[in-house]
Scaffold this active site. Sequence first.
Site, short mmCIF file in Angstrom:
data_model
loop_
_atom_site.label_atom_id
_atom_site.label_comp_id
_atom_site.label_asym_id
_atom_site.label_seq_id
_atom_site.Cartn_x
_atom_site.Cartn_y
_atom_site.Cartn_z
N GLY A 102 0.78 -1.22 0.00
CA GLY A 102 0.00 0.00 0.00
C GLY A 102 0.82 1.28 0.00
O GLY A 102 0.46 2.25 -0.67
N GLN A 160 -8.31 -1.39 2.83
CA GLN A 160 -9.16 -2.06 3.80
C GLN A 160 -10.43 -2.63 3.18
O GLN A 160 -11.07 -3.50 3.78
CB GLN A 160 -9.55 -1.08 4.92
CG GLN A 160 -8.42 -0.69 5.84
CD GLN A 160 -7.92 -1.85 6.68
OE1 GLN A 160 -8.55 -2.90 6.79
NE2 GLN A 160 -6.75 -1.67 7.29
N ASN A 182 -9.43 2.86 8.00
CA ASN A 182 -8.83 1.68 8.62
C ASN A 182 -9.18 1.54 10.10
O ASN A 182 -9.16 0.44 10.64
CB ASN A 182 -7.31 1.71 8.45
CG ASN A 182 -6.70 3.04 8.82
OD1 ASN A 182 -6.99 4.06 8.20
ND2 ASN A 182 -5.87 3.05 9.85
N THR A 239 12.60 -6.15 -11.06
CA THR A 239 12.17 -7.53 -11.29
C THR A 239 10.98 -7.86 -10.40
O THR A 239 11.01 -7.66 -9.19
CB THR A 239 13.32 -8.51 -10.99
OG1 THR A 239 14.44 -8.16 -11.82
CG2 THR A 239 12.91 -9.94 -11.26
N GLY A 244 -2.05 -6.78 -0.37
CA GLY A 244 -2.14 -8.22 -0.20
C GLY A 244 -2.43 -8.68 1.21
O GLY A 244 -3.30 -9.53 1.43
N HIS A 245 -1.73 -8.13 2.18
CA HIS A 245 -1.84 -8.70 3.52
C HIS A 245 -3.12 -8.31 4.23
O HIS A 245 -3.38 -8.77 5.34
CB HIS A 245 -0.60 -8.35 4.37
CG HIS A 245 -0.56 -6.95 4.88
ND1 HIS A 245 -0.94 -6.62 6.15
CD2 HIS A 245 -0.16 -5.80 4.29
CE1 HIS A 245 -0.77 -5.32 6.34
NE2 HIS A 245 -0.30 -4.80 5.22
N CYS A 284 1.42 5.80 21.06
CA CYS A 284 2.19 5.80 22.31
C CYS A 284 3.53 6.50 22.09
O CYS A 284 4.17 6.32 21.05
CB CYS A 284 2.43 4.37 22.78
SG CYS A 284 0.92 3.48 23.19
#
Length: 378
Positions: free
Chosen positions: A74, A181, A153, A239, A202-203, A325
Amino acid sequence: MSPEHPLYLDHNATTPVDPEVVDAMLPYLREHFGNPSSGHPYGRRALEALEEARAKVAALIGAKSSEVLFTSGGTESNNLAIRGTAESRADRRHLLTSLIEHPATRLPCDALEWRGWRVTWLPVDAQGRVRVEDAARALDSETALVSLMHSNNETGVLQPVAEVAALAHRHGVTVHTDAAQSVGKVPVDVTALGVDLLTLVGHKLRAPKGVGALYVRRGTPLRAVTLGGGQERSLRPGTQNVPYAVGLGVACELAGRRLARGLADQVALRERLWTRLRVSIPGLALSGEDAERLPNTLHVRFPGVRGSAVLAAAPEVAASTGSACHEGGETASSVLRAMGVGEQEALGSVRLSLGPETSAEEADRAADVLIRAWRQVG
């Protein structure tokens, strides 16, 4: 469900890789190792796999295969969309985005502002949604790009991308949406949205980390921001990562099959979790309650406590807060602040994001653990 193996309710952060995706990738990590730019059989086999994966990604979002570029994820896709548009449209130096964007959009926009671009940061309403009329007022003849996320998100609130895109195109403006998302959770079609550029990750949909795609509508002005070979229409040289592209393609194929069935199931499970929490926690607030949201996302604000304290007292549940944090303590989410939520109330937020494997029994147990934790720290 235990502190060593907590129930995973953080699917908006990342998802487990689907076993079918792993199985599809393995041959391209072992025997099919060729470079897709090579002319011999090893290269041709890799190229065939790459193009098959590209077609599967395109099918999920209603695009042509030739309009899909593979990227590392992303952040790269958003930077290419935003910075690449800026480089290609030097005659226009105005950009529209929103106050609730992911840093992968916000920071490239910041960088352009530092370089002298005029950036309009669109506000959101109390539900966390950009107002179309604000975008309409901000668009002008100098606008080069609108970059507006498809869904937030943190809150899961869907944004009026199609409505804004229709307005923008009347001014000849390029439109980008970060759909990281959304893709795989709700139907996403580039023609229905009217976007020129779309980011896919992808994830977020059960493929590995480190692979993504950018949809680029044919004819959209875009310049590469990295220089090298001619891969990916010369817009993303280097590549290609064939095994991960194969994995992304299979993940998109699986998402397309599961989408219609999974949508109603996820909404029902999300509402079940919300009802159980709300009944037992007086004053519990739901971010974006009256807005259309992702079916898997429940963003709640626990009254009188910090969300981080609730999660610390509930180690059997893996979830997240939107606060940052640092050495001086915690800072409330910029998304909630943009929605007009006060600092202390915003610090009580927890995002619970479900996955397709989350069961009703697990959701009930998670609710019970969170209720107990709130009572403990309150």
